[in-house]
Scaffold this active site. Structure first.
Site, PDB file in Angstrom:
ATOM      1  N   ASP A 185       1.127  -1.441   0.048  1.00 12.69           N
ATOM      2  CA  ASP A 185       0.015  -0.237  -0.107  1.00 12.69           C
ATOM      3  C   ASP A 185       0.515   1.464   0.004  1.00 12.69           C
ATOM      4  O   ASP A 185       1.962   1.720   0.378  1.00 12.69           O
ATOM      5  CB  ASP A 185      -1.146  -0.696   1.117  1.00 12.69           C
ATOM      6  CG  ASP A 185      -1.442   1.252   0.937  1.00 12.69           C
ATOM      7  OD1 ASP A 185      -2.562   1.508   0.110  1.00 12.69           O
ATOM      8  OD2 ASP A 185      -1.900   1.313   2.714  1.00 12.69           O
ATOM      9  N   ASP A 195      -6.537  -2.244   4.081  1.00 17.90           N
ATOM     10  CA  ASP A 195      -6.080  -2.922   3.310  1.00 17.90           C
ATOM     11  C   ASP A 195      -6.545  -4.555   4.646  1.00 17.90           C
ATOM     12  O   ASP A 195      -5.004  -5.287   3.412  1.00 17.90           O
ATOM     13  CB  ASP A 195      -4.794  -2.726   4.153  1.00 17.90           C
ATOM     14  CG  ASP A 195      -4.244  -1.540   3.231  1.00 17.90           C
ATOM     15  OD1 ASP A 195      -4.744  -1.425   2.032  1.00 17.90           O
ATOM     16  OD2 ASP A 195      -3.244  -0.336   3.694  1.00 17.90           O
ATOM     17  N   ASP A 226      -2.064  -0.643   6.051  1.00 14.17           N
ATOM     18  CA  ASP A 226      -1.932  -0.645   7.743  1.00 14.17           C
ATOM     19  C   ASP A 226      -3.259   0.186   7.581  1.00 14.17           C
ATOM     20  O   ASP A 226      -3.097   0.625   8.478  1.00 14.17           O
ATOM     21  CB  ASP A 226      -1.119   0.410   7.950  1.00 14.17           C
ATOM     22  CG  ASP A 226      -1.376   1.756   7.297  1.00 14.17           C
ATOM     23  OD1 ASP A 226      -2.174   2.198   6.257  1.00 14.17           O
ATOM     24  OD2 ASP A 226      -0.696   3.177   7.274  1.00 14.17           O
TER      25      ASP A 226
END
Length: 603
Positions: A305, A504, A500
Site C-alpha cells: 500500500d 487493507d 496499515d
C-alpha cells in the site's frame, strides 16, 4: 530447566560414575547393578513419555532411545544402557537449553506485560488493573514503568526505551501532545498520559497475542519433520533387525540402535525456526508463528500500500505560495499561531512545520472553528482565516480564489490576512526518507516483484512511484480490487502484502503473509495480518525476510547433515566398526553439533 529432566540427568551421571568407581571401593559385584538401576530409572520416565505421546496421537522418536536402553538391559549390557541413558538425559537438557535460548526474545516480551497502572480518580492517584483503563483516562507513568496502554503525553515529557519492542538502542523522546506506544519503558522523570485506547486494543496487547500464537503454532517444516520421523524410526528398526538377522550379533544390533540420532529432526528444525523468529522480533518484525516465517522465507512477490507504508501517512508542509507581499516564513508563523487552537490533523502538520523551523508562535484570540472546513481568529492584531479553498473564499465574500499549480496529491490550505488572500500552504503526504533504501534491500532479500496498490488516484500513485523502481503502479483501487491483485500475484509465487489501513485488511488476509505496519496501522489491519512491523520502517521487513530465509536454510542444512551422519554411523555400526559405547557417544556428538548449528539462526 525442567526439574524432572535435571533429576534424570543427575541420576544418569551418578549411576554411571558410581558403577565406574564401584571396583575401587570393594563393590565390583554391584557395578552392573548400579548401571542397570540408573538406566532403568531413566527408561521408566522415557516409557511414560512415549505412552503419553502415543495417546495424544504423536509418535515420538524417543522410541529409538527407549528401544536402545531396553535392548541393552535385556542383553545384560548395563554399561551401554547407562551410557545411552546419560546421553538421552543430557540430550533432553540440551533440548531445553536450545529451546529456551531460541525463545528468549519472545519470552522477554511477555515478561514485560504490566498488570496495574496509576490512574487519576477525582484528583487522587489510584492503582488499578490495566483492564480497567479506558480511553480518556489520565495516567501517571513513573520512571521505570512500562507504558500500560497506548496514549498521548498530557503533561511533562517522556523519554522511552523501545529496545525490547523495536530493537532501537537510542531512547525516544515524546513531548506534550505526542503519542506514546504501550510496552515502552519510561527512562526519565514521571509524566502524565491520556489513554487513547483500552488495554485490550493497545499495541502491546496485540503483540502479546501474536507471541502467544507464535508459541502455539507448528511450522509446516516441523510437521514435515514429524512425518519423516516415522520413516527414520522404520529405517532404524529395520537396519537393526537386518544386522541381527544377518550377523547373529546382538551387540552389533544394539550398536545400530544407539547410533541412531533423531535430533536433527526433533530439535534442529524447531530450534532454527524459533531462533529465526526471535531474531526477527529483535528487529521489530513480530510473526504469529513458525508457518509465517517459513512462508516468508520463500516469498517472491510483494504487494504494498502507499499511505503509511511508502509514505509517512500524514500530510506535511510541502511548500508555501504567497499571493501578496507576505513573506513565506511570516505566513507560516501566523498560520501556525492560529492553528494552535485546532485539533485537526492538518493544523498539527502546520504547527509542526513552524516549530521545526524554530518560528516564534503567538497566542491566538477570538478563535472560531468550522469543523472540517477551517478556522478564523486574531493573531497580533491581524484577523486570520485558514482552511479549505471554498471556506476562505466564502469568508472573504468571493465566489472563488485563484489556485496555484501543484503536483497531484497535494492539498491546499488557503490563508487570508486582514481581509485579503495572503497565499496558500501546500500539504502532501511525503515519501519516507528510508523508502528507496528499504525497497533496494527487499530486492536483495529475495523479492523479485513489487506491486504498489493504492486507493489514491492514479496520478498520485504515479508521482509517488516515480523513481522507486516498482514493477506495477495501480491506483484508484477499492478494497475488493486490492484483494483481486493479491490473488493474481499469488498465481506466480508466494506473495506478501504490506498495509496499515482498515481497507487493507481483506487484502492482508488474502496474501500468503499479510504484514501490518503496527505502530500506526489500524486495529483491523493488525488483527488480519500474519506479521506486524513494530517500527514504521520497511527496512525492518527486509531484515525480517533475511532472518527467515537464513533460519529456514539452517534448518534444512541441519536436517540433511545430521541425518546423513546418523545413517553413516548406523551403517558403520552394522559392519562392526563402532561399538555400543562409541555409538552412544557419537550420537550425542551429532546431537550437540546439530543443535549448535541450528542456534546460528540467532546470530
Amino acid at each position: 530447566m525442567n526439574p524432572i529432566r535435571v533429576s534424570l540427568f543427575v541420576i544418569a551421571v551418578a549411576g554411571l560414575a558410581g558403577g565406574l568407581l564401584a571396583p575401587f571401593v570393594g563393590l565390583a559385584e554391584a557395578q552392573s547393578w548400579i548401571w542397570g538401576v540408573a538406566a532403568g530409572a531413566v527408561l521408566a520416565v522415557l516409557l511414560y513419555d512415549i505412552v503419553t505421546s502415543l495417546f495424544e496421537g504423536e509418535v515420538g522418536l524417543d522410541i529409538v532411545a527407549g528401544l536402545s536402553i531396553s535392548a541393552a538391559l535385556a542383553f545384560g549390557e548395563t554399561l551401554a544402557a547407562g551410557v545411552v541413558a546419560l546421553m538421552y538425559a543430557g540430550g533432553q537438557l540440551l533440548e531445553d537449553y536450545a529451546a529456551n535460548r531460541a525463545r528468549a526474545d519472545m519470552k522477554a516480551l511477555l515478561a514485560r506485560v504490566p498488570k496495574t497502572a496509576l490512574r487519576y480518580d477525582d484528583g487522587h492517584l489510584q492503582e488499578v488493573a490495566i483492564d480497567a483503563i479506558h480511553a480518556g483516562d489520565r495516567l501517571l507513568i513513573r520512571q521505570g514503568d512500562i507504558v500500560p496502554v497506548d496514549g498521548r503525553v498530557s503533561n511533562g515529557r517522556a523519554l522511552l526505551d523501545m529496545a525490547a519492542l523495536t530493537g532501537e538502542s537510542v531512547p525516544v523522546k515524546a513531548m506534550e501532545g505526542q503519542d506514546v506506544q504501550s510496552g515502552a519503558r519510561s527512562l526519565d522523570t514521571a509524566f502524565d498520559m491520556m489513554a487513547t485506547r483500552p488495554a485490550s486494543e493497545s499495541t502491546y496487547a496485540g503483540i502479546v497475542r501474536l507471541v502467544q500464537a507464535a508459541q502455539a503454532a507448528k511450522a509446516p517444516m516441523v510437521r514435515l519433520a514429524d512425518r519423516y520421523a516415522l520413516v527414520f524410526l522404520a529405517v532404524t528398526v529395520g537396519l537393526a533387525g537386518a544386522t541381527w538377522y544377518f550377523t547373529g550379533s546382538h551387540i552389533r544390533m544394539l550398536a545400530v540402535l544407539v547410533s541412531a540420532t533423531p535430533c536433527p529432526l526433533i530439535l534442529a528444525v524447531p530450534v532454527a525456526i524459533i531462533a529465526g523468529m526471535g531474531k526477527a522480533a529483535r528487529r521489530g518484525v513480530l510473526m504469529k508463528g513458525g508457518p509465517v516465517l517459513e512462508t516468508m522465507a520463500r516469498a517472491a512477490n510483494l504487494v504494498i500500500d502507499k499511505t503509511g507504508t511508502l509514505t509517512r501517512g500524514r500530510a506535511e508542509l510541502a511548500g508555501i505560495v504567497p499571493a501578496a507581499h507576505w513573506e513565506p516564513q511570516e505566513m507560516l508563523r501566523l498560520a501556525a499561531s492560529l492553528e494552535q487552537a485546532s485539533a485537526h490533523v492538518t493544523a498539527g502538520s502546520i504547527v509542526a512545520a513552524a516549530q521545526g523551523r524554530r518560528l516564534a508562535l503567538s497566542y491566538p484570540q477570538e478563535v472560531r472553528e468550522t469543523a472540517g472546513e477551517g478556522l478564523e481568529g486574531m493573531v497580533e492584531g491581524h484577523r486570520l482565516i485558514v482552511g479549505g479553498h471554498d471556506f476562505v473564499a466564502r469568508k472573504l465574500g468571493l465566489s472563488a480564489l485563484p489556485r496555484p499549480e501543484r503536483e497531484p496529491g497535494t492539498a491546499l490550505a488557503a490563508l487570508a490576512i486582514s481581509g485579503r488572500l495572503a497565499g496558500h500552504l501546500l500539504l502532501a503526504d511525503g515519501i519516507r526518507p528510508e523508502t528507496p533504501l528499504a525497497l533496494e534491500r527487499l530486492r536483495q532479500a529475495g523479492i523479485r516483484r513489487i506491486v504498489l496498490a493504492s486507493g489514491d488516484a492514479q496520478a498520485v500513485v504515479d508521482r509517488v512511484g516515480e523513481g522507486l523502481g516498482l514493477d506495477v503502479l495501480r491506483g484508484g483501487l477499492k478494497p475488493e480490487e486490492k484483494v483481486a491483485i493479491v490473488a493474481q500475484e499469488r498465481r506466480s509465487g508466494i506473495t506478501l502484502m504490506v498495509g496499515d489501513g482498515v481497507n487493507d485488511a481483506p487484502a492482508l488476509a488474502m496474501a500468503d503473509v499479510g504484514i501490518s505496519m503496527g505502530a500506526t496501522g489500524s486495529a483491523a489491519a493488525t488483527e488480519s495480518a500474519d506479521a506486524v512491523l513494530l517500527v514504521d520502517d520497511l527496512t525492518r521487513l527486509a531484515e525480517g525476510l533475511s532472518a527467515a530465509r537464513r533460519a529456514r536454510a539452517i534448518a534444512v542444512q541441519s536436517v540433511l547433515a545430521g541425518l546423513g551422519l546418523s545413517f553413516a554411523a548406523m551403517v558403520a555400526a552394522a559392519f562392526g566398526y563402532i561399538t555400543v559405547v562409541e555409538g552412544a557417544l557419537l550420537q550425542e556428538a551429532i546431537d550437540v553439533a546439530v543443535i549448535l548449528n541450528a542456534l546460528r539462526a540467532l546470530r
